[in-house]
Design a protein around this motif. Structure first.
Motif, short mmCIF file in Angstrom:
data_model
loop_
_atom_site.label_atom_id
_atom_site.label_comp_id
_atom_site.label_asym_id
_atom_site.label_seq_id
_atom_site.Cartn_x
_atom_site.Cartn_y
_atom_site.Cartn_z
N VAL A 165 2.81 6.03 -2.70
CA VAL A 165 3.91 6.86 -3.17
C VAL A 165 3.88 6.99 -4.69
O VAL A 165 4.10 8.07 -5.27
CB VAL A 165 5.25 6.27 -2.71
N ALA A 166 3.58 5.85 -5.37
CA ALA A 166 3.52 5.89 -6.83
C ALA A 166 2.40 6.77 -7.32
O ALA A 166 2.51 7.42 -8.37
CB ALA A 166 3.35 4.47 -7.36
N ALA A 167 1.29 6.80 -6.55
CA ALA A 167 0.19 7.67 -6.96
C ALA A 167 0.58 9.13 -6.87
O ALA A 167 0.18 9.96 -7.71
CB ALA A 167 -1.04 7.38 -6.09
N LEU B 177 7.99 4.94 -8.35
CA LEU B 177 7.38 3.62 -8.25
C LEU B 177 8.45 2.52 -8.33
O LEU B 177 9.23 2.47 -9.28
CB LEU B 177 6.36 3.42 -9.39
N ASP B 178 8.50 1.69 -7.28
CA ASP B 178 9.40 0.52 -7.25
C ASP B 178 8.60 -0.70 -7.73
O ASP B 178 8.03 -1.44 -6.93
CB ASP B 178 9.94 0.31 -5.83
N ARG C 102 0.83 -1.20 0.00
CA ARG C 102 0.00 0.00 0.00
C ARG C 102 0.86 1.26 0.00
O ARG C 102 0.56 2.24 -0.71
CB ARG C 102 -0.91 -0.02 1.23
N THR C 103 1.94 1.22 0.80
CA THR C 103 2.83 2.39 0.83
C THR C 103 3.43 2.67 -0.54
O THR C 103 3.49 3.82 -1.00
CB THR C 103 3.95 2.15 1.86
#
Length: 489
Positions: free
Chosen positions: A285-287, A293-294, A280-281
């Motif tokens: 973060v990607a959002a 994004l990893d 979720r984290t």
């Protein structure tokens, strides 16, 4: 619905009633038979006493006759005439007189009962017949009429004249005695049945009191959900005590199962929380920052979640008693070679090529399937050994006493003796320094042991000759073994 106590009381009372009725009938019949025998004997003795007087030459008019109230006597000659009788005896009837003896005058009468002498032949002069006949009739003494049992004895005078002596004994005493016994039984039987029913009711209530205590305690446990409670065990050491002990053992097993299930759910929730939170984290973060994004990390977390969910589902199925049947037998030697070769290739490709897999196969036993579960057992053991080995993992397969013996040994730090059972518990990881991603969720060994148990085998851990841990799997063999020896290095 009738209670056990009521059914037991009713059954016991019915059985006792049947037995008492049968015994009562037997007693009445035996008493009647004995009294009838005594009555016949008394009548015959009286008749023979009078017959003896006649055989001795005493004329009928001078015979010494007994009191008619006790034994009415009548002496009849061959012509059927009454030659002697007590003056108080008014009449005798209710039966047909016996036939006259051969050679007697016509008009002699016939009696019922057994034949006296053969074909009615009279006894010799001055003698009394050896046999007697018995008939039941009535007699009127003074003005009283009653039923009597008559004995008929034939006697001949010294002059050759033949007489029949009829001597009776009253049946009133016999009937009164039988009636008294019958009335006593009719009065005593209900009283005795009431006593039997009451005693049975009380005894049954006392016997079932521990059962009721067990039922009440089980009801309380069910309503409260407190599995730590136990039912009372009576000190009688009987079947009820055995039932209580077995019930407590069942409650203990249920408590353990529920506690294990609750712990399993709690541990599963904890294990699922971390990858879900990490994923979720990363997504949050990607959002906000797509460039951060990893993707590889997110995929790893999803894969880990997928494996963990599959493991949890498998454990749940095993706990529910899932035992697949009808699967084809598995040739364990081929499976060992395939799995070790696959992991050796994977070790070289992921940079862990310092660990070498060696196999020593002495037999090719067949074990019960399905193949996927046997692969899972071997795979979990091989993965565990590879994580802990320094340089080598040794896999051996042999057959001993109808069992396939598979061992996986490594040269790592081994398992402390105090922890050798604990490592098979779910979500247990002894090496706290290992990273979670590398160490897994602590389900591999637990799944392996549960799968082996489901196949009717055992899984244990000990110390390997290489210094590390040695895991030994024993599975029952199916089919004829194909012994051979191969060794891969």
């Amino acid at each position: 619905m009738r209670s056990v106590r009521a059914r037991t009381t009713l059954g016991a009372t019915a059985v006792v009633a049947g037995a008492l009725v049968a015994i009562g009938l037997a007693v009445v019949l035996l008493l009647r038979s004995n009294l009838a025998g005594q009555t016949d004997l008394q009548a015959e003795v009286t008749a023979r006493e009078i017959a003896a007087q006649i055989a001795g030459g005493t004329p009928p008019a001078r015979l010494d006759l007994p009191d008619a109230d006790e034994h009415p006597v009548r002496v009849v000659d061959a012509a059927g005439r009454v030659r002697a009788a007590d003056e108080d005896l008014r009449s005798v009837g209710g039966f047909t007189q016996r036939p006259a003896p051969r050679g007697a005058a016509p008009g002699d009468e016939e009696s019922e009962g057994d034949d006296d002498d053969d074909d009615g032949v009279p006894p010799p002069s001055g003698q009394v017949s050896t046999d007697a006949e018995f008939v039941t009739g009535t007699a009127t003494v003074e003005e009283r009429r009653g039923d009597y049992r008559f004995a008929i004895v034939r006697a001949s005078t010294p002059d050759g004249e033949t007489f029949d002596v009829y001597a009776g004994t009253s049946l009133a005493t016999t009937r009164q005695a039988v009636g008294t016994v019958v009335r006593a039984m009719l009065v005593g039987l209900p009283v005795l049945l009431v006593v039997v029913a009451g005693v049975t009711w009380l005894v049954t209530r006392r016997a079932l009191r521990p059962v009721e205590a067990i039922r009440a305690e089980l009801e309380a446990i069910t309503s409260s959900g407190d599995l730590t409670r136990r039912v009372p065990v009576p000190g009688s050491r009987d079947e009820v005590a055995g039932l209580a002990a077995t019930t407590n053992a069942t409650l203990a097993a249920l408590e353990e199962s529920v506690a294990r299930q609750r712990g399993f759910v709690a541990d599963a929730s904890h294990e699922l929380r971390s990858p879900i939170a990490s994923l979720r984290t990363q997504l949050e973060v990607a959002a906000a920052h797509p460039e951060l994004l990893d993707l590889d990390g997110a995929v790893d977390d999803v894969v880990r979640l997928q494996h963990l969910a599959a493991d949890l589902l498998l454990l749940a199925r095993l706990d529910a008693g899932d035992r697949p049947s009808g699967a084809a037998p598995v040739e364990l030697a081929d499976l060992v070679r395939d799995e070790t070769a696959r992991r050796e290739a994977a070790a070289g490709g992921d940079g862990a090529g310092n660990v070498t897999f060696r196999t020593n196969v002495d037999a090719s036993p067949l074990v019960a399937g399905p193949r996927g579960r046997i692969e899972r057992v071997l795979g979990n053991l091989l993965d565990n050994a590879r994580r802990h080995a320094d340089t080598v993992v040794l896999v051996t397969l042999r057959e001993r006493g109808g069992e396939a013996v598979l061992t996986v040994a490594d040269d790592g730090p081994g398992v402390p003796a105090a922890e050798r059972e604990r490592i098979f518990e779910r979500f247990v990881r002894l090496d706290d320094a290992r990273a979670r991603d590398e160490g897994g969720a602590g389900l591999g060994l637990a799944i392996a042991r549960d799968l082996v148990k489901a196949q009717g085998g055992t899984l244990a851990v000990g110390e390997a000759p290489l210094g590390g841990a040695l895991f030994e799997v024993r599975l029952p063999v199916r089919g004829a073994p194909n012994s051979r020896r191969t060794e891969n290095t």
